[in-house]
Design an enzyme around this catalytic site. Structure first.
Site, mmCIF file in Angstrom:
data_model
loop_
_atom_site.group_PDB
_atom_site.id
_atom_site.type_symbol
_atom_site.label_atom_id
_atom_site.label_comp_id
_atom_site.label_asym_id
_atom_site.label_seq_id
_atom_site.Cartn_x
_atom_site.Cartn_y
_atom_site.Cartn_z
ATOM 1 N N GLY A 114 -3.476 -10.067 -13.275
ATOM 2 C CA GLY A 114 -3.976 -9.166 -12.139
ATOM 3 C C GLY A 114 -3.411 -9.658 -10.761
ATOM 4 O O GLY A 114 -2.161 -10.275 -10.974
ATOM 5 N N SER A 115 -3.725 -8.716 -9.833
ATOM 6 C CA SER A 115 -3.277 -8.907 -8.614
ATOM 7 C C SER A 115 -3.034 -10.369 -8.084
ATOM 8 O O SER A 115 -3.920 -11.212 -8.411
ATOM 9 C CB SER A 115 -3.760 -8.109 -7.536
ATOM 10 O OG SER A 115 -3.749 -6.634 -8.083
ATOM 11 N N GLY A 117 -3.695 -13.565 -5.513
ATOM 12 C CA GLY A 117 -5.095 -13.674 -4.673
ATOM 13 C C GLY A 117 -6.418 -13.374 -5.253
ATOM 14 O O GLY A 117 -7.418 -13.258 -4.449
ATOM 15 N N SER A 567 1.976 11.240 -3.675
ATOM 16 C CA SER A 567 1.035 12.039 -2.726
ATOM 17 C C SER A 567 1.498 12.712 -1.831
ATOM 18 O O SER A 567 0.769 13.057 -0.793
ATOM 19 C CB SER A 567 0.422 10.503 -1.872
ATOM 20 O OG SER A 567 1.741 10.017 -1.353
ATOM 21 N N LYS A 610 -3.442 5.768 5.932
ATOM 22 C CA LYS A 610 -2.854 7.021 6.147
ATOM 23 C C LYS A 610 -3.549 7.677 7.480
ATOM 24 O O LYS A 610 -2.686 8.054 8.350
ATOM 25 C CB LYS A 610 -2.710 7.866 4.894
ATOM 26 C CG LYS A 610 -1.609 7.478 3.924
ATOM 27 C CD LYS A 610 -1.761 8.271 2.736
ATOM 28 C CE LYS A 610 -0.730 7.828 1.632
ATOM 29 N NZ LYS A 610 -0.839 8.550 0.615
#
Length: 693
Positions: A114-115, A117, A567, A610
């Site tokens: 997992g990511s 932290g 995107s 964004k």
């Protein structure tokens, strides 16, 4: 962070926080609690109450006024009691916590992916507290009189090792005293004989020196009989936890120190030079290796052997060292391994090692976000209290400050009705806010401190993005007014939490070698594929013969990292269509969105960042995929600065972005007539339009 916390509410019985057991199915309550194991919790607590929920009588509303703290009625985080056990402090990772509990009971290996932290190391430490400590062992290494390069190994119950070493030292000390006493008697006799009988002082001194050296050399044999206490668990209160992240071979697998004096009686005995590795120190406990793919292949192979055999001999890791000649008897290393890493960790991990973990344990994917519920908001409130208690120097957070942290957790999740579980980053914000309050000698940390901390704790990517926006303003590179043909203000994300305005320009020119779509700006693979998909829409839409034209697309000032992801698809399509049809685009807007080959606008990531980047750049309107409207959580200061327009089809994008009513209306109608018929056929066949992915 699990939740057997009691919170003392200040109003008289208006609300009451109670400790309740987990719901049926949350954990395996049919399994017997490990009451024979000291887990470090209160008396009577077993493993089965992990993850018990903190509830509020009468329920809790998610109303913005009442429910931002999940129904808790507190003045500050000082009203919250922090649980002692690490497993009760883990937040949100219910599945992973359940796996850790079962793995601790059944002694299974675990791989957590997992990511960074999200709590992997915390869960690994929590497992060590759940394991029984009665089985801990001391490991002793003895001199082998038959072969000094093969020291003998002995295991004894924890605490006995020191007693054995002390006993050997005491015995050696007594022998040395007797030898020393005998030596001085002999020296005295020899000197007396030399002086009285022979009348030669020099002869007596020389003879005494020889006797002294002989006794000192002989006493080294006594020291060699003292064992080396390789692993000492005398003061251990829980099962050992060893973090071997990034460890070199010697630190992981054990080593034998180099000996500069290898002969002549001055060498250190082999067994005294043996050093335990992390795998041996983790015996009967937990070995944690984060970023498992950073271990070299040979170390991974040996680690796999240690897992399989439960014991591993120690030898010198340097081929040029005298320690390479030494190899002990097998040393116990019966540990539970927790391997961790990001998704890329599995690519360079030894397949046999992963198979070993998967075949005899569990694989867990750590969540990045979790559903926003009253219970999770209460857990996040306690998380803040835990960070304050753990630091020990920060003032507690008042109610308004806690609410602002929870709002930031919602924003960082990037999904509507979710909270982030990247709690290390959120904890960083807590510490910065607390430092600000502490610098002012404040009794509590306030909302103003948190708001200031949000500015101070910006990531490097955020600082670069803000600097990038300011520099573009200085050189007037940001175009936010007027109409331009073939130019669109696109939006991109730098890192994970920073948005930038990325202009895209398109130009159509006569071809010299067959129609091509040429894109520049350091496009990476996904971006190149997105451009190809856009070209399919353009070919279907345009009345022009594209075989006679080259379409040039430029991502202006894309930066060293280039452009990745799809995107910018609607940005590219709008710029090219504008250039083909010679219809200008309004420059006071920006856009982001993926595009299917059929013309549907699909959701993308990072829309909140964004939109804020567009507002900082002075733009007035931003176009986003309709599916992303639920993910928008911009800061209050930007809400009045920019208008958000959700779209679901490329025709809607053009209707908003193109300037010049007659040309625009004709163009949009033509695009609708082309793509609309295809859409109607699709709907007629399938019974519904598929949702964007």
């Amino acid at each position: 962070m699990s939740d057997n916390t009691e919170i003392d509410d200040t109003p008289d019985d208006e609300r009451e926080v109670t400790e309740t057991p987990p719901e049926d199915g949350d954990l395996d309550t049919e399994e017997p609690a490990a009451d024979e194991a000291d887990t470090g919790g209160a008396e009577g607590e077993g493993l089965d109450n992990l993850g018990s929920e903190v509830e509020v009588e009468g329920g809790a509303s998610l109303d913005e006024e009442e429910g931002l703290l999940g129904g808790l009625d507190i003045e500050s985080t000082s009203d919250i009691e922090v649980p002692d056990r690490l497993v009760d402090q883990v937040i949100g990772q219910d599945h992973a916590r359940d796996v850790i509990k079962k793995a601790a009971k059944q002694r299974r290996h675990v791989m957590m992916i997992g990511s960074p932290g999200t709590g992997k190391s915390m869960l690994a430490k929590a497992m060590s507290q759940l394991l029984p400590k009665e089985e801990l062992q001391d490991v002793l290494v003895y001199h082998n009189p038959d072969d000094g390069n093969e020291p003998k190994v002995r295991t004894v119950p924890a605490g006995k090792g020191e007693q054995i070493v002390d006993a050997h030292k005491e015995e050696a000390h007594k022998r040395n005293q007797m030898r020393t006493f005998l030596m001085w008697i002999i020296i005295a006799i020899i000197i007396g004989y030399a002086l009285i009988i022979q009348g030669s002082v020099l002869l007596g001194i020389l003879a005494a020196g020889v006797i002294y050296l002989a006794f000192r050399y002989g006493s080294r044999g006594n020291d060699a009989m003292i064992p080396n206490l390789l692993v000492n668990r005398a003061s251990q209160t829980t099962a050992p936890f060893e973090d071997a992240t990034g460890a070199h071979a010697g630190a992981l697998l054990g080593d034998v120190r180099h000996d500069p004096f290898q002969s002549g009686g001055m060498e250190t005995p082999s067994h005294d030079r043996v050093e335990a590795g992390a795998i041996h120190k983790a015996n009967k406990g937990v070995l944690f290796v984060d970023e498992i793919n950073t271990l070299d292949i040979r170390s991974q192979q040996k680690l796999m052997t240690a897992i399989q055999e439960g014991e591993f001999s120690i030898t010198g890791q340097s081929e040029r060292s005298s320690g390479a000649m030494v190899q002990t008897e097998p040393v116990p290393c019966d540990f539970i391994m927790i391997a961790a890493g990001n998704l890329d960790a599995m690519e360079n991990m030894h397949p046999a090692l992963r198979s070993r973990i998967k075949g005899y344990g569990y694989e867990v994917y750590m969540d990045d976000t979790i559903e926003d519920t009253p219970e999770m908001r209460r857990k996040l409130t306690r998380f803040i209290a835990q960070e304050v208690e753990k630091d020990g120097r920060l003032p507690h957070f008042d109610r308004d400050a806690v609410e602002e942290i929870i709002l930031e957790a919602q924003r960082r999740a990037g999904r509507k009705e979710h909270l982030t579980l990247k709690l290390r980053e959120l904890g960083g914000l807590v510490r910065v806010a607390g430092d600000i309050a502490r610098a002012e000698d404040a009794d509590v940390t306030t909302r103003e401190d948190v708001l200031e901390a949000k500015g101070r704790s910006r990531s490097i990517e955020q600082q670069l993005a803000d600097d990038y926006i300011e520099r573009r303003k200085d050189y007037e590179l940001t175009v936010n007014e007027g109409d331009v043909i073939g130019r669109v203000n696109g939006l991109a994300v730098m890192g994970e939490d920073s948005g930038i305005v990325l202009p895209v320009m398109a130009e159509v020119a006569p071809t010299q070698s067959g129609g091509k779509v040429i894109a520049t700006g350091q496009l990476q693979e996904m971006a190149e594929e997105a451009v190809e998909n856009v070209s399919a829409i353009i070919k279907k839409f345009s009345d022009e013969d594209l075989s006679e034209k080259d379409v040039h697309i430029q991502f202006v000032q894309a930066g060293e990292g280039g452009v990745d992801g799809d995107s910018a698809s609607i940005t590219v399509a709008t710029a090219v269509i504008s250039a083909l049809e010679d219809v200008p685009i309004e420059q006071n807007l920006a856009m982001t969105g993926s595009l299917s080959v059929r013309g549907d606008v699909l959701p993308v990531g990072g829309v909140t960042h964004k939109i804020e980047a567009a507002a900082k750049s002075g733009l007035e309107t931003v176009i986003i995929p309709e599916a992303n409207t639920q993910d928008v959580m911009i800061e209050d200061e930007y809400e009045e600065m920019i208008e958000i327009v959700p779209v679901s089809h490329i025709s809607e994008v053009l209707e908003v972005a193109l300037a010049g009513e007659p040309e625009k209306d004709s163009l949009v109608d033509r695009l609708k007539s082309i793509t609309g018929k295809a859409l109607e056929r699709e709907v007629g066949q399938s019974g519904g339009s598929p949702s964007p992915q």
